[in-house]
Design a protein around this motif. Structure first.
Motif, short mmCIF file in Angstrom:
data_model
loop_
_atom_site.label_atom_id
_atom_site.label_comp_id
_atom_site.label_asym_id
_atom_site.label_seq_id
_atom_site.Cartn_x
_atom_site.Cartn_y
_atom_site.Cartn_z
N PRO A 1 134.29 -26.76 6.43
CA PRO A 1 132.89 -27.22 6.49
C PRO A 1 132.59 -28.42 5.62
CG PRO A 1 132.98 -24.82 6.33
CD PRO A 1 134.37 -25.32 6.11
N ILE A 2 133.34 -28.60 4.51
CA ILE A 2 133.05 -29.71 3.62
C ILE A 2 134.17 -30.76 3.62
CG2 ILE A 2 131.56 -28.37 2.12
CD1 ILE A 2 133.89 -28.19 0.13
N GLY A 3 135.13 -30.60 4.52
CA GLY A 3 136.18 -31.61 4.64
C GLY A 3 137.35 -31.45 3.70
N TYR A 4 137.21 -30.66 2.66
CA TYR A 4 138.28 -30.41 1.69
C TYR A 4 138.93 -29.04 1.95
CZ TYR A 4 136.47 -34.18 -1.34
OH TYR A 4 136.07 -35.38 -1.86
N PHE A 5 140.14 -28.89 1.38
CA PHE A 5 140.82 -27.59 1.22
C PHE A 5 141.48 -27.07 2.50
CE2 PHE A 5 137.17 -27.09 -1.93
CZ PHE A 5 137.85 -27.76 -2.92
N ALA A 6 141.43 -27.82 3.60
CA ALA A 6 142.19 -27.45 4.79
C ALA A 6 143.48 -28.27 4.77
CB ALA A 6 141.38 -27.72 6.06
N LEU A 64 144.50 -18.12 0.66
CA LEU A 64 143.65 -17.15 1.34
C LEU A 64 142.65 -17.82 2.29
CD1 LEU A 64 142.89 -14.60 -1.54
CD2 LEU A 64 144.51 -14.34 0.36
N LEU A 65 142.31 -19.09 2.01
CA LEU A 65 141.34 -19.78 2.84
C LEU A 65 141.95 -20.38 4.11
CD1 LEU A 65 139.20 -21.73 0.20
CD2 LEU A 65 138.65 -19.57 1.32
N GLN A 66 143.24 -20.68 4.08
CA GLN A 66 143.83 -21.47 5.17
C GLN A 66 143.65 -20.85 6.55
OE1 GLN A 66 144.61 -24.61 4.21
NE2 GLN A 66 143.85 -23.71 2.30
#
Length: 259
Positions: free
Chosen positions: A167-172, A193-195
Motif C-alpha cells: 500500500p505504501i510502495g515499500y517493503f515488497a 511475514l509480510l511478503q
C-alpha cells in the motif's frame, strides 16, 4: 509510601513525560507534529486543537518552505509524476530542493514519452525545513536532495498504471541473492511475514530499466541505490548505480537516488 501530594505529583510527571515522548515521535515522523501537539496542551479539547494546528502548519509549509530552499511535490497531480500516496503528503515528506523537483519531472515525462501512460510515483522525499533534520527510518533524506521512487509493475494484462505491490510502495521485496550476514544492528529488514500479503505483480522491466538509465545519464544525479541482483537482472551498469551496504535498508523494493 508517598509524601502528601506525592502521588499527584508523580502522576503529573508521568503525564508530562508522555506528552513530551509523543511530541518527539510526532516530530520525527512529520517534523511539524511535535509542536502542533505541545501547543494545545493548555486547551480543554486537545485533539481537535492539535488537528487544526497540524493541518494549518502543514498547509503553511507549502508557501513558506520555498523561503528555506525547498518546494512541495504536488499531492494532487494527475500527470506522469505523482506522489504514491496521500500518506506521504500528510506526513510532510514530499519536499525537495528545486533541482530535485526538476530532475523528477524530467525523468517522469521522459518515461511517459517512451511509454505513454506511465505514472512515476514518488515515495519518501524530505521534510520542508532544516538541513540535517533526520527523517526516520531513513539514514539520509535530510537535505532535500534525496527521493525514493516506486518500481513500475505489470500484471497478466501488462503494465498497471499507479500500481505498487504494497500500500505504501515499500517493503515488497524482489527476492535475489545478497551477501549480507544476519545482524541485529542493521536496518536491513527482510520482513518475511509480510511478503505473502503483497500483490503478485512483477516489476515492469522495460519501464524500470528505462527510468534507471535516464537517472544514471543525468549529470545532476550523484548516486542511485539499487540491490546488485536487480542491477544484474535488469542488465544495468553505471558508476552511479551503487549498493547501499548491508546495514542500510534493502533497495529491492524501491529506487533511491540523490543529487
Amino acid at each position: 509510601m508517598f509524601w502528601p501530594g506525592g502521588r499527584c505529583q508523580f502522576a503529573a510527571m508521568i503525564k508530562v513525560i508522555g506528552h513530551l515522548a509523543l511530541a518527539v515521535v510526532l516530530t520525527l515522523l512529520t517534523q511539524l507534529g511535535g509542536i502542533a501537539w505541545l501547543i494545545p496542551l493548555c486547551f480543554r479539547r486537545r485533539l481537535p486543537a492539535f488537528l487544526i494546528l497540524y493541518i494549518g502548519f502543514s498547509l503553511a509549509a507549502v508557501w513558506t518552505a520555498p523561503q528555506f530552499g525547498r518546494v512541495a511535490l504536488s499531492c494532487r497531480e494527475t500527470g506522469p509524476l505523482q506522489m504514491q500516496s496521500w500518506f506521504y503528503c500528510a506526513l510532510n515528506r514530499n519536499y525537495v530542493v528545486p533541482d530535485m523537483a526538476e530532475a523528477l519531472q524530467d525523468a517522469a515525462f521522459a518515461v511517459d514519452r517512451a511509454y505513454p501512460g506511465t505514472v512515476t510515483q514518488v515515495l519518501d522525499a524530505n521534510f520542508p525545513y532544516l538541513a540535517g533534520f533526520p527523517m526516520l527510518p531513513h539514514l539520509s533524506h535530510n537535505d532535500g536532495r534525496k527521493a525514493d521512487l516506486a518500481f513500475y509493475y505489470a500484471g497478466a494484462e501488462g503494465y498497471v498504471p499507479g500500481a505498487t505491490r504494497s500500500p505504501i510502495g515499500y517493503f515488497a521485496f524482489e527476492q535475489g541473492p545478497a551477501e549480507c550476514p544476519r545482524n541485529r544492528l542493521t536496518l536491513r529488514w527482510d520482513l518475511e511475514l509480510l511478503q505473502p500479503l503483497w500483490s503478485d505483480w512483477s516489476i515492469d522491466a522495460e519501464r524500470t530499466r528505462h527510468l534507471l538509465q535516464l537517472l544514471a545519464a543525468d549529470n545532476r544525479v550523484e548516486k542511485i541505490f539499487l540491490e546488485p541482483h536487480l542491477q544484474t537482472r535488469l542488465g544495468l551498469q553505471s558508476g552511479r548505480l551503487r549498493f547501499q551496504g548491508c546495514r542500510a535498508a534493502r533497495h529491492d523494493d524501491h529506487i533511491h537516488f540523490q543529487l
